[in-house]
Write an enzyme that holds these catalytic residues in place. Sequence first.
Site, short mmCIF file in Angstrom:
data_model
loop_
_atom_site.label_atom_id
_atom_site.label_comp_id
_atom_site.label_asym_id
_atom_site.label_seq_id
_atom_site.Cartn_x
_atom_site.Cartn_y
_atom_site.Cartn_z
N GLY A 46 -31.16 -10.09 -5.19
CA GLY A 46 -29.86 -10.46 -4.65
C GLY A 46 -29.68 -9.78 -3.31
N TYR A 64 -18.17 2.89 -4.72
CA TYR A 64 -19.42 3.65 -4.87
C TYR A 64 -19.59 4.72 -3.80
CZ TYR A 64 -20.50 -0.95 -6.94
OH TYR A 64 -20.46 -2.14 -7.62
N CYS A 104 -2.46 -0.06 -0.10
CA CYS A 104 -1.71 1.12 -0.54
C CYS A 104 -2.49 1.97 -1.52
CB CYS A 104 -0.39 0.67 -1.14
SG CYS A 104 0.50 -0.36 0.00
N TYR A 106 -22.53 -8.37 -2.38
CA TYR A 106 -21.46 -7.67 -3.11
C TYR A 106 -20.28 -7.36 -2.18
CZ TYR A 106 -25.46 -7.35 -6.18
OH TYR A 106 -26.56 -7.68 -6.93
N1 LLP Z 1 -30.54 -9.30 -12.15
C1 LLP Z 1 -29.62 -8.71 -12.93
C2 LLP Z 1 -29.70 -8.90 -14.37
C3 LLP Z 1 -28.61 -7.92 -12.35
O1 LLP Z 1 -27.72 -7.34 -13.14
C4 LLP Z 1 -28.56 -7.77 -10.95
C5 LLP Z 1 -27.52 -6.96 -10.33
C6 LLP Z 1 -29.54 -8.42 -10.17
C7 LLP Z 1 -30.52 -9.18 -10.81
C8 LLP Z 1 -29.57 -8.33 -8.67
O2 LLP Z 1 -29.78 -7.06 -8.23
P1 LLP Z 1 -30.04 -6.76 -6.66
O3 LLP Z 1 -31.36 -7.39 -6.29
O4 LLP Z 1 -28.93 -7.34 -5.90
O5 LLP Z 1 -30.07 -5.29 -6.61
N2 LLP Z 1 -22.01 -4.28 -6.98
C9 LLP Z 1 -23.11 -3.36 -6.81
C10 LLP Z 1 -24.41 -3.93 -7.32
C11 LLP Z 1 -24.36 -4.39 -8.76
C12 LLP Z 1 -25.63 -5.02 -9.21
C13 LLP Z 1 -25.46 -5.69 -10.52
N3 LLP Z 1 -26.62 -6.37 -10.99
C14 LLP Z 1 -23.18 -2.95 -5.35
O6 LLP Z 1 -22.35 -3.39 -4.57
O7 LLP Z 1 -24.02 -2.16 -4.98
#
Ligand code: LLP
Length: 418
Positions: free
Chosen positions: A275, A316, A342, A371
């Site tokens: 992602g 975070y 606020c 995100y």
């Molecule tokens: N697959 C699964 C099952 C996941 O839970 C996630 C992310 C991904 C793939 C993709 O991960 P990536 O390649 O994007 O690291 N909101 C947080 C990140 C939460 C990730 C949740 N799961 C942030 O802003 O850092």
Amino acid sequence: MHHFYYRNGELYAESVPVNEIAKAVGTPCYIYSHATLTRHFNIFNDAFSNIPHLICYSVKANSNLAILRLMARMGAGMDIVSGGELFCALKAGVSPDKIVFSGVGKTKEEIEYALKTGILMFNVESEQELEIIHSCAKALKKSAPIAIRVNPDIDPRTHPYISTGLKRDKFGIDINKAEVLYKRAASMPYLHVIGIDCHIGSQLTLLAPFLEAIKQIKDLYNALKKMGIRLNYIDIGGGLGIPYHEESPPHPYEYANAILELAKDMDCCLILEPGRVIVGNAGILLTKMLYFKKIEGKNFIIVDAGMNDLIRPSLYNAYHAIWPCSKRGRPSIVADIVGPICESGDFFARDREIETTYPGELLAIMSSGAYGFSMSSNYNSRPRPAEVLVKGERFWIIRDRESYENLISLNRIPQWLR
Ligand code: LLP
């Protein structure tokens, strides 16, 4: 690498000065670079070209329909975690047989929707979920393709909120107990057991945790093979980190080569769910400075974007670089860059050194493509920002700025209050 850069002191997105976008669309707004998105996808995809594989872009990182469509056109499948994401993926034109469904809390309705759609596989996260998928499949007289998401108890060495592969996390099934569940699944007539799935966390900057997870998956794969359970898919999730600040995560080639070395003798199609690495550095959040405020020992730059638009710093304590949209060679100051919400937690940067900026001038919050919008909200009754896609010398609004009317459109006032 991305396509946000300075020319004569002006920040450009590809060949468009971001200034021009602000004039046409207003602020705050998200800006995505088409060249960066395609470059990131192609590099990631090419890195695995020596092995049968499928890139299932993780919809949660950025679910704008135009971005999903672009991914689909490049051949991506999708990793979804809700009925809503399934709906968006289908609307974007993703072929159902390239969709994997993860998540610890799939509802019966979502499972039925996915079964009717004919997705590639369910990544099952608990024994009870397995039973529900089986009973839904039976009722629909369909065979449900499944993988079991295993939890290998590995420390991904990332922020605790985005670690998912430790025993204490809610995700997956203890890898040491997986064989029993596989056996059970294989005996259920309406299930088709086709894979193993694992995702240990996000924003990983080291290879070792990934490789440790794959070693464990491989052992499980071999053990299952001996038991007569032959699998076609190994899904190793997403999680590869990006440089926000001083991190130096492995290049996708390095990541892929290390994985291929381990995965090559498993006779399987490899599924990846990236992602952030695809969209993170392909987007910025453009915001306008509203006010400057000085208190004893502190400067505040107050901008028109808030934590409702980009929550990562608040949630975070995440670092996002902040660039002035026009470099004017002024002396720098140290300031907190904060939004209008606020809450004291409504900040984008604390004690950040930045070139002196004046009200009305624009700032770009970098690396906001992943995100960012997807975690935005209407908190403080703020309409969500517009999203813009730049391609070469042109740009398109890919999501309108929300209106005040949008804020209340789903509200209902009961008769007795009218
Ligand atoms: N697959 C699964 C099952 C996941 O839970 C996630 C992310 C991904 C793939 C993709 O991960 P990536 O390649 O994007 O690291 N909101 C947080 C990140 C939460 C990730 C949740 N799961 C942030 O802003 O850092």
